[in-house]
Design an enzyme around this catalytic site. Structure first.
Site, PDB file in Angstrom:
ATOM      1  N   CYS A 191     -57.022  -4.109  15.429  1.00 32.57           N
ATOM      2  CA  CYS A 191     -56.436  -3.636  14.364  1.00 32.57           C
ATOM      3  C   CYS A 191     -54.848  -2.244  15.434  1.00 32.57           C
ATOM      4  O   CYS A 191     -54.216  -1.657  15.328  1.00 32.57           O
ATOM      5  CB  CYS A 191     -57.155  -1.804  14.276  1.00 32.57           C
ATOM      6  SG  CYS A 191     -57.398  -0.659  15.101  1.00 32.57           S
ATOM      7  N   CYS A 226     -62.195  -2.789  19.053  1.00 27.66           N
ATOM      8  CA  CYS A 226     -61.568  -3.634  17.141  1.00 27.66           C
ATOM      9  C   CYS A 226     -62.478  -4.346  16.312  1.00 27.66           C
ATOM     10  O   CYS A 226     -61.273  -5.810  17.708  1.00 27.66           O
ATOM     11  CB  CYS A 226     -60.656  -3.228  16.554  1.00 27.66           C
ATOM     12  SG  CYS A 226     -60.570  -2.552  14.773  1.00 27.66           S
ATOM     13  N   HIS A 261     -66.191 -12.261  32.112  1.00 25.91           N
ATOM     14  CA  HIS A 261     -67.054 -12.648  30.716  1.00 25.91           C
ATOM     15  C   HIS A 261     -66.784 -10.607  29.820  1.00 25.91           C
ATOM     16  O   HIS A 261     -67.456 -10.858  29.255  1.00 25.91           O
ATOM     17  CB  HIS A 261     -68.004 -13.090  30.438  1.00 25.91           C
ATOM     18  CG  HIS A 261     -68.272 -14.786  30.534  1.00 25.91           C
ATOM     19  ND1 HIS A 261     -69.396 -15.084  30.998  1.00 25.91           N
ATOM     20  CD2 HIS A 261     -66.991 -15.848  31.097  1.00 25.91           C
ATOM     21  CE1 HIS A 261     -69.175 -16.711  31.232  1.00 25.91           C
ATOM     22  NE2 HIS A 261     -68.002 -16.813  31.470  1.00 25.91           N
ATOM     23  N   CYS A 271     -58.856   2.706  13.645  1.00 27.61           N
ATOM     24  CA  CYS A 271     -58.734   2.478  12.242  1.00 27.61           C
ATOM     25  C   CYS A 271     -60.358   3.360  11.204  1.00 27.61           C
ATOM     26  O   CYS A 271     -60.696   2.206  10.271  1.00 27.61           O
ATOM     27  CB  CYS A 271     -58.661   0.967  12.403  1.00 27.61           C
ATOM     28  SG  CYS A 271     -60.274  -0.401  12.351  1.00 27.61           S
ATOM     29  N   CYS A 324     -64.324   1.828  15.125  1.00 26.37           N
ATOM     30  CA  CYS A 324     -63.358   1.267  16.620  1.00 26.37           C
ATOM     31  C   CYS A 324     -62.509   3.362  15.753  1.00 26.37           C
ATOM     32  O   CYS A 324     -62.460   3.810  14.575  1.00 26.37           O
ATOM     33  CB  CYS A 324     -62.459   0.301  15.207  1.00 26.37           C
ATOM     34  SG  CYS A 324     -61.157   0.904  16.122  1.00 26.37           S
TER      35      CYS A 324
END
Length: 270
Positions: A138, A134, A126, A168, A165
């Site tokens: 991205c 992100c 999991h 980005c 992130c």
């Protein structure tokens, strides 16, 4: 019970390798909550009872878009809790047996790695709270989680800067498979799972030790039964649901630490 412990000890003594299949009950002896039912979850997190929020409602990726402070309040608190938790002695007992060992677990807490199991030997089906992805997807590969998130303990909401992130600058989320989650990036978990599965199928002297895995989410039980189907070399340790279908294995109705401690005594005594 004594005969069952004797049978289990003989299986381990004769094993060429061990596959440990662990559910949420494995962490209970370390002081970690297992979120068993709404009442258990609310005992661990009283503010959510006041808000009327259940675990399944919080463990939903939609909150990272609609209310990121709420989402990171929950996951940020869990990340800090898992980082501060010391694995119980049962983890170290398994390692002390000196058998080649791999782990299959539904837990996201990283306790096996903290206890010294190599990351590449632990299949976390999991995902892991210690890794991020992100939210916008991205193209940034999964990366290790950074510093703790600041939490307002009264409201259980994150305050200050949220994880972002590195590519980005957008919002980050834990690399965990949540409820109704179609955006989980599973490549890290799937790569390790594939290697553990290849290793398992090559071992003809494998003994499976299942710890704290219930019927509610049967992912771990299915693996332990699959891996032991040919030989019946399954040791199921569970204080509430120890039964094994068709009697193919050994059932020990105890918690993980108590059962592993007793097994270690038997093995040490020879």
């Amino acid at each position: 019970m004594s005969d069952e412990f004797g049978r289990a000890a003989e299986l381990i003594r004769g094993a060429g390798a061990l596959l440990v299949c662990a559910g949420a009950g494995m962490g209970v002896d370390s002081g970690l909550p297992d979120f068993r039912g709404d009442e258990g979850f609310w005992r661990a997190y009283p503010p959510y009872e006041r808000l009327g929020l259940r675990f399944a409602e919080l463990a939903d990726p939609v909150h990272f878009q609609e209310d990121p402070e709420l989402a990171w309040g929950f996951y940020g608190h869990r990340l800090r809790l898992y980082r501060e938790t010391k694995p119980h002695e049962g983890f170290h007992i398994i390692r002390s047996w000196g058998k080649p060992t791999r782990v299959f677990t539904s837990n996201v807490d990283g306790q096996f790695q903290r206890a010294g199991f190599p990351d590449e030997h632990v299949a976390e089906v999991h995902g892991s709270i210690h890794h991020l992805q992100c939210f916008r997807d991205c193209g940034q590969p999964i990366w290790p989680a950074g510093p703790d998130v600041d939490i307002d303990e009264d409201t259980m909401r994150a305050v200050g800067r949220l994880p972002s992130c590195p590519r980005c600058g957008g919002l980050a989320r834990p690399n965990i498979l949540m409820f109704g989650d179609f955006d989980w990036q599973g490549e890290r978990s799937e790569a390790i799972l594939a290697e553990v599965s290849r290793w398992r199928t090559r071992r003809h002297d494998l003994v499976v030790i299942e710890l704290g895995a219930g019927n509610a989410i049967p992912t771990v039980r299915r693996m332990s039964e699959l891996a032991s189907a040919r030989t019946g070399a399954l040791i199921r340790i569970n204080p509430r649901e120890p039964e094994i279908r068709h009697g193919r294995g050994v059932q020990l109705p105890l918690g993980a630490l108590a059962a592993l401690t007793e097994l270690d005594k038997r093995l040490t005594a020879g």
